[in-house]
Design a protein around this motif. Structure first.
Motif, PDB file in Angstrom:
ATOM      1  N   GLY A 166       0.808  -1.208   0.000  1.00 55.99           N
ATOM      2  CA  GLY A 166       0.000   0.000   0.000  1.00 55.99           C
ATOM      3  C   GLY A 166       0.838   1.251   0.000  1.00 55.99           C
ATOM      4  N   THR A 187      -0.779  -2.098   4.549  1.00 54.63           N
ATOM      5  CA  THR A 187      -1.604  -0.915   4.756  1.00 54.63           C
ATOM      6  C   THR A 187      -2.775  -0.825   3.799  1.00 54.63           C
ATOM      7  N   ALA A 188      -2.856  -1.733   2.832  1.00 52.98           N
ATOM      8  CA  ALA A 188      -3.967  -1.716   1.881  1.00 52.98           C
ATOM      9  C   ALA A 188      -4.626  -3.079   1.846  1.00 52.98           C
ATOM     10  N   THR A 189      -5.740  -3.178   1.128  1.00 51.03           N
ATOM     11  CA  THR A 189      -6.524  -4.399   1.175  1.00 51.03           C
ATOM     12  C   THR A 189      -6.038  -5.468   0.208  1.00 51.03           C
ATOM     13  N   GLU A 245     -13.776   8.529  -1.926  1.00 46.14           N
ATOM     14  CA  GLU A 245     -12.595   7.677  -2.001  1.00 46.14           C
ATOM     15  C   GLU A 245     -12.602   6.684  -0.852  1.00 46.14           C
ATOM     16  N   THR A 246     -12.418   5.394  -1.171  1.00 47.65           N
ATOM     17  CA  THR A 246     -12.461   4.356  -0.146  1.00 47.65           C
ATOM     18  C   THR A 246     -11.114   3.704   0.113  1.00 47.65           C
ATOM     19  N   ASP A 247     -10.178   3.804  -0.821  1.00 51.16           N
ATOM     20  CA  ASP A 247      -8.858   3.203  -0.628  1.00 51.16           C
ATOM     21  C   ASP A 247      -7.903   3.777  -1.660  1.00 51.16           C
ATOM     22  N   ARG A 248      -6.615   3.612  -1.401  1.00 55.85           N
ATOM     23  CA  ARG A 248      -5.607   4.130  -2.319  1.00 55.85           C
ATOM     24  C   ARG A 248      -4.332   3.316  -2.160  1.00 55.85           C
ATOM     25  N   TRP A 249      -3.761   2.870  -3.305  1.00 58.39           N
ATOM     26  CA  TRP A 249      -2.504   2.142  -3.313  1.00 58.39           C
ATOM     27  C   TRP A 249      -1.467   2.936  -4.088  1.00 58.39           C
TER      28      TRP A 249
END
Length: 338
Positions: free
Chosen positions: A12, A18-20, A304-308
């Motif tokens: 992430g 840190t990300a899904t 925004e729900t997530d960011r990589w």
């Protein structure tokens, strides 16, 4: 060829975990898959960009299953596939049809102009634009030219068709509608754009065109049915899904716009310019940015729900199942499971 990175929580923006996502690999940067809108089926990911290589890449490992070198490429024609073949152009003015299983050429068509346009395949015909301003129709089985027509300026985009008409955009802002059967011009109009690379998109309401403005054109006349000023980018093709256009402008603002009315339902500032067409998968909208972020967004609200942070300018991604494959301007393919 392949760099692999693993972590329980994925890769992430702040490092592993840190990300899904739970798996990440990338091809090496010297593959030169820039400007690539990659294609995929259940077996492999197919990519080509500014280098000579056209490659089929195993979805799980990133290892090449085959590789073909085009003559005189150095243009950004990216591959299109059907159930039998991969179609791609080259800087030498050749369109190649390669077997999906082994990458062996089944036919070549010489056009006498560099081909940066990505081919479009429909009803047994390959439609492709050229750098000298033509659009060509080629038999998908034999490679024989059916017809060619002069549009004007260089055609860098992929044509679109509704079965009876083929629509094409040219670098000088020309948008043309041609007869599928013989290439005769039905209409031609000009839209505002510094350089128009964005593909036209055919919908039941009209043809979506993203120049400097975002517009819906009448399929029969080319007249603008509505215009959203400064809401497009001539470099970036929007996504149309479920009656909504997801389009980024030249400053990196993403809009959700109703196809029928041109009404913007929401806007989101991404914090970066964008050259990637958005991707909708399993109820989530994904956008790759020039800063190297893959951003996950709620398509209903624009939240925004997530960011990589994947590194390198992200070009148009594709998805197979729950895995996203994103080429970068550096020349690699980044892969993330979501």
């Amino acid at each position: 060829m392949v760099r692999s990175k693993y972590g329980a929580g994925g890769f992430g923006a702040d490092g592993y975990g840190t990300a899904t996502s739970n798996f990440f690999w990338s091809t090496t940067d010297d593959e030169h898959f820039q400007y690539a809108a990659i294609a995929s089926d259940s077996d492999a990911v197919y990519a080509a960009g500014l280098g000579t290589a056209v490659a089929a890449v195993d979805q799980l490992s990133g290892s090449p299953t085959w590789r073909f070198d085009r003559q005189g490429s150095l243009v950004d024609s990216t591959p299109t596939i059907d159930t039998e073949r991969l179609y791609v152009g080259s800087g030498s003015g050749t369109v190649y049809a390669l077997g999906l299983d082994d990458g062996a050429p089944e036919w070549t068509a010489d056009i006498d102009s560099a081909v940066a346009s990505s081919p479009t395949v429909a009803s047994g015909t390959v439609f492709v634009g050229t750098n000298d301003g033509q659009i060509c129709a080629i038999d998908a089985t034999s490679g024989a030219e059916i017809w060619s027509a002069v549009v004007g300026a260089s055609v860098y985009s992929a044509p679109a068709t509704d079965g009876a008409t083929v629509y094409v955009t040219a670098a000088d802002g020309t948008v043309a509608a041609l007869s599928v059967s013989d290439g005769d011009e039905i209409w031609s109009v000009a839209v505002t754009a510094d350089t128009l690379r964005a593909n036209p998109i055919v919908t039941t309401a009209g043809v979506v065109v993203a120049g400097s403005d975002l517009q819906l054109l009448d399929t029969e006349t080319g007249d603008a049915l509505w215009t959203l000023t400064a809401a497009g980018s001539g470099e970036t093709t929007p996504l149309v899904a479920d009656g909504t256009i997801y389009a980024t402008d030249e400053s990196g603002i993403l809009r959700a716009v109703a196809v029928d009315s041109g009404q913007a339902d929401w806007t989101l500032t991404l914090g970066s310019t964008v050259h990637a067409t958005p991707l909708l998968n399993d109820g989530i909208l994904y956008v790759g940015t020039d800063d190297g972020d893959l951003v996950a967004i709620d398509p209903e609200t624009g939240t925004e729900t997530d960011r990589w942070q994947l590194g390198g300018r992200i070009m148009t991604p594709t998805v197979v199942g729950s895995t996203i494959y994103a080429p970068t301007w550096g020349g690699s393919i980044r892969v993330v499971a979501v």
